[in-house]
Design an enzyme around this catalytic site. Structure first.
Site, PDB file in Angstrom:
ATOM      1  N   HIS A  59      33.786  40.720  39.384  1.00 14.82           N
ATOM      2  CA  HIS A  59      34.090  40.675  40.813  1.00 14.82           C
ATOM      3  C   HIS A  59      34.469  42.060  41.347  1.00 14.82           C
ATOM      4  CE1 HIS A  59      35.609  36.425  39.652  1.00 14.82           C
ATOM      5  NE2 HIS A  59      34.315  36.375  39.926  1.00 14.82           N
TER       6      HIS A  59
ATOM      7  N   LYS B  35      43.024  47.889  40.802  1.00 11.26           N
ATOM      8  CA  LYS B  35      43.771  46.832  40.122  1.00 11.26           C
ATOM      9  C   LYS B  35      44.448  47.393  38.880  1.00 11.26           C
ATOM     10  CE  LYS B  35      40.465  43.254  41.457  1.00 11.26           C
ATOM     11  NZ  LYS B  35      39.459  42.294  40.954  1.00 11.26           N
TER      12      LYS B  35
END
Length: 182
Positions: free
Chosen positions: A61, A71
Site C-alpha cells: 500500500h 511510516k
C-alpha cells in the site's frame, strides 16, 4: 537509537537502545530529538495498529501526494516480514524492494519514507503491528501493488497460495500498472 542505512536511499532500520534487567526491559520506541539529531526530522500525526493471524499479508500500500506518508513500523507482539518498495521514479533504486524481519524480540523498526509502497506478512501465530505516520490517511490518494507481482519477486516468508488477503489486496494492479505519482 542507532540508525542503520539500507541499500535503498532514505530507507532506514531503527534499532532502539534496550535496557534490560531482572524486571524486564525498557526502551524509547520514538524520540523526535534523537532522530532529528541523526538527520531524520519528521513530525508524526497519526498512529495505526493492526492485529493479524499467521499467514495474513497486508499490502503493498501507499498514499499518493499530497497525502503521501512516512511510516515508522514496529511489532508489539509476534513476528513479521516487513517490505518496502521504492516507487520514486527518479531514484536509482526505483522498483527495488527491501525486506526485514521485525519482531517483538528484536525490537527493530523500519522507517519507510514517502515514495514507497509498504506491506507485511505475519510469520508468528499472531502479530500486533503499530506504525506512526507523518500524514493523515486519505482514501482518494491510496494506491497499491499486488503482493505477488513477478517483477518485484518478493519473498514473503510463506507460500503465496497460503496468504490470507483482503478483498482489496486481491485486486491490486501490477507494479507496471500502479497509479504511483512519485
Amino acid at each position: 537509537m542507532i540508525l542503520e542505512k539500507t541499500e535503498i536511499q532514505d530507507l532506514v532500520v531503527v534499532q532502539p537502545a534496550v535496557f534490560e534487567d531482572e524486571r524486564g526491559y525498557f526502551f524509547e520506541a520514538y524520540n523526535k530529538e534523537k532522530l532529528s539529531n541523526q538527520g531524520v526530522a519528521i513530525t508524526f500525526v497519526q498512529d495505526n495498529q493492526s492485529f493479524s493471524k499467521k499467514g495474513t499479508l497486508r499490502g503493498l500500500h501507499y498514499q499518493n501526494p499530497p497525502y503521501a506518508q512516512t511510516k515508522l513500523i514496529r511489532v508489539l507482539d509476534g513476528e513479521i516480514i516487513d517490505v518496502a518498495v521504492d516507487l520514486r521514479k527518479d531514484s536509482p533504486t526505483y522498483g527495488k524492494s527491501f525486506s526485514i524481519l521485525l519482531s517483538s524480540e528484536n525490537k527493530k523498526q523500519l522507517l519507510v519514507p514517502q515514495g514507497f509502497a509498504h506491506g507485511f506478512s505475519v510469520l508468528s501465530a499472531t502479530a500486533t503491528v503499530m506504525y506512526k505516520c507523518d500524514n493523515y490517511y486519505n482514501k482518494e490518494s491510496e494506491g497499491g501493488i499486488r503482493f505477488d507481482d513477478p517483477t518485484l519477486n518478493i519473498d514473503w516468508g510463506m507460500d503465496a497460495k497460503d496468504a490470507i488477503l483482503s478483498d482489496k489486496d486481491l485486486i491490486l494492479p501490477s507494479f507496471e500498472n500502479c497509479n504511483s505519482q512519485f
